[in-house]
Design a protein around this motif. Structure first.
Motif, PDB file in Angstrom:
ATOM      1  N   THR A  31       0.826  -1.208   0.000  1.00  0.00           N
ATOM      2  CA  THR A  31       0.000   0.000   0.000  1.00  0.00           C
ATOM      3  C   THR A  31       0.861   1.260   0.000  1.00  0.00           C
ATOM      4  N   GLY A  32       0.602   2.141  -0.960  1.00  0.00           N
ATOM      5  CA  GLY A  32       1.292   3.427  -1.023  1.00  0.00           C
ATOM      6  C   GLY A  32       2.735   3.364  -1.472  1.00  0.00           C
ATOM      7  N   ILE A  95      -8.016   5.240   4.330  1.00  0.00           N
ATOM      8  CA  ILE A  95      -8.065   6.558   3.698  1.00  0.00           C
ATOM      9  C   ILE A  95      -6.996   6.628   2.613  1.00  0.00           C
ATOM     10  N   ALA A  96      -7.372   7.073   1.432  1.00  0.00           N
ATOM     11  CA  ALA A  96      -6.425   7.278   0.333  1.00  0.00           C
ATOM     12  C   ALA A  96      -6.298   8.765   0.047  1.00  0.00           C
ATOM     13  N   ILE A  97      -5.107   9.167  -0.355  1.00  0.00           N
ATOM     14  CA  ILE A  97      -4.870  10.545  -0.773  1.00  0.00           C
ATOM     15  C   ILE A  97      -4.951  10.583  -2.294  1.00  0.00           C
ATOM     16  N   ARG A  98      -5.829  11.421  -2.808  1.00  0.00           N
ATOM     17  CA  ARG A  98      -5.926  11.593  -4.256  1.00  0.00           C
ATOM     18  C   ARG A  98      -5.280  12.934  -4.611  1.00  0.00           C
ATOM     19  N   GLY A  99      -4.025  12.853  -5.051  1.00  0.00           N
ATOM     20  CA  GLY A  99      -3.283  14.059  -5.355  1.00  0.00           C
ATOM     21  C   GLY A  99      -2.061  14.200  -4.469  1.00  0.00           C
ATOM     22  N   GLU A 100      -1.627  15.443  -4.254  1.00  0.00           N
ATOM     23  CA  GLU A 100      -0.400  15.727  -3.512  1.00  0.00           C
ATOM     24  C   GLU A 100      -0.604  15.578  -2.007  1.00  0.00           C
ATOM     25  N   GLY A 101       0.453  15.112  -1.333  1.00  0.00           N
ATOM     26  CA  GLY A 101       0.435  15.113   0.121  1.00  0.00           C
ATOM     27  C   GLY A 101       0.821  13.777   0.735  1.00  0.00           C
ATOM     28  N   ARG A 116       2.154   7.523   2.539  1.00  0.00           N
ATOM     29  CA  ARG A 116       0.969   7.503   1.668  1.00  0.00           C
ATOM     30  C   ARG A 116       0.053   6.333   2.032  1.00  0.00           C
ATOM     31  N   ASP A 117       0.435   5.549   3.016  1.00  0.00           N
ATOM     32  CA  ASP A 117      -0.343   4.384   3.438  1.00  0.00           C
ATOM     33  C   ASP A 117      -1.401   4.831   4.439  1.00  0.00           C
ATOM     34  N   GLY A 118      -2.650   4.770   4.036  1.00  0.00           N
ATOM     35  CA  GLY A 118      -3.742   5.211   4.893  1.00  0.00           C
ATOM     36  C   GLY A 118      -4.537   4.071   5.499  1.00  0.00           C
ATOM     37  N   SER A 119      -3.925   2.919   5.708  1.00  0.00           N
ATOM     38  CA  SER A 119      -4.625   1.789   6.339  1.00  0.00           C
ATOM     39  C   SER A 119      -4.531   1.951   7.857  1.00  0.00           C
ATOM     40  N   PHE A 120      -5.453   2.729   8.426  1.00  0.00           N
ATOM     41  CA  PHE A 120      -5.402   3.090   9.835  1.00  0.00           C
ATOM     42  C   PHE A 120      -6.304   2.205  10.680  1.00  0.00           C
ATOM     43  N   GLU A 219      -4.555   3.633  -1.516  1.00  0.00           N
ATOM     44  CA  GLU A 219      -3.726   3.830  -2.707  1.00  0.00           C
ATOM     45  C   GLU A 219      -2.775   2.643  -2.854  1.00  0.00           C
ATOM     46  N   MET A 220      -2.833   1.983  -3.984  1.00  0.00           N
ATOM     47  CA  MET A 220      -1.970   0.848  -4.236  1.00  0.00           C
ATOM     48  C   MET A 220      -0.597   1.314  -4.749  1.00  0.00           C
ATOM     49  N   SER A 221       0.320   0.383  -4.883  1.00  0.00           N
ATOM     50  CA  SER A 221       1.642   0.668  -5.435  1.00  0.00           C
ATOM     51  C   SER A 221       1.522   1.208  -6.853  1.00  0.00           C
ATOM     52  N   ASN A 222       2.458   2.083  -7.242  1.00  0.00           N
ATOM     53  CA  ASN A 222       2.459   2.595  -8.616  1.00  0.00           C
ATOM     54  C   ASN A 222       3.358   1.769  -9.543  1.00  0.00           C
TER      55      ASN A 222
END
Length: 260
Positions: A31-32, A95-101, A116-120, A219-222
């Motif tokens: 993730t991320g 939670i996933a971030i769509r965009g910058e941050g 970037r890993d939002g698995s809380f 967000e998965m790996s790119n």
């Protein structure tokens, strides 16, 4: 003969290239995760005949010269910070971030890491934490008797409390960097700020170019499998060609040794 040394540097470079590719492939479902790319530079040159040198009293000069390279070196393993695919999980604390941050994560030593890993999850006190138990910064505490957790695109966290009233629990903020590729990866899907990345800029999601949040997504790996396989084949062939050069140089040495 310098060919042996030059080809050896090529083999070492492609060995590292394969290591980078293998790490990318190993983290395809992390993730991320952000993939890396090995960048190379040529080594110093020996000038046997310098270009621009004067060759006569009439002022004629050498147009090209003679330079012999000494191989290749690894210059960087750049991290590609492009957006990964958002995968729906329907879990309320994903939670996933769509965009910058980046999410801000409080480490046990008091330092702030970024992810970037939002698995809380919630810990025993109701605090929003990562799967390793590190608190999300700023701290969000979700009461035990609350339900229907809602995390809006701008990071506002709301619940229905035990009395049936809507309660605002706080705001998740994001950090971004001038050079996010300059962040130092420390494992566990975490990064640290460095002089190369610049100082963290903090703001609410959706403000001033920051990305927004998507509850129930990760967000998965790119990493793209097809691209990595193609790069692996190229690296393997480059390694093979360098090994053939070493073999050819060895045969030339053998021919010279056997001259009578």
């Amino acid at each position: 003969m310098k060919a042996l040394h030059i080809a050896a540097t090529g083999m070492k470079a492609q060995e590292l290239n394969v290591e980078v590719i293998s790490n990318n492939v190993a983290n395809m479902r992390t993730t991320g995760f952000k993939k890396q790319r090995a960048d190379f530079q040529d080594l110093l040159y020996q000038n046997l005949r310098r270009m621009g040198a004067q060759t006569s009293n009439a002022g004629t000069i050498v147009p090209t010269g003679v330079q012999i390279g000494s191989g290749v070196k690894t210059a960087a393993t750049a991290r590609i910070m492009s957006q990964g695919v958002l995968e729906q999980t329907s879990k309320e604390l994903d939670i996933a971030i769509r965009g910058e941050g980046f999410f801000q994560i409080q480490l046990p030593d008091g330092a702030t890491a970024y992810s970037r890993d939002g698995s809380f999850e919630r810990d025993a006190n109701g605090t929003l934490v990562t799967i390793d138990g590190y608190a999300v910064d700023p701290g969000i505490v979700i009461p035990e008797d609350s339900r229907d957790i809602t995390i809006s695109g701008d990071g506002t966290v709301q619940v229905i409390d035990g009395a049936g009233n809507q309660a605002n629990l706080g705001q998740i903020q994001l950090a971004r960097f001038v050079n996010k590729s300059g962040l130092e990866a420390i494992g566990d899907n975490l990064y640290l700020e460095t002089d190369a990345s610049g100082a963290a800029q903090i703001d609410n999601p959706g403000n001033n170019g920051f990305g927004d949040l998507q509850q129930g997504y990760l967000e998965m790996s790119n990493v793209d499998a097809v691209t990595e396989i193609a790069d692996l084949i190229s690296a393997q062939r480059a390694y093979e060609m360098n090994s053939r050069i070493i073999q050819a140089a060895d045969e030339m040495y053998s021919t010279t040794t056997n001259i009578r």
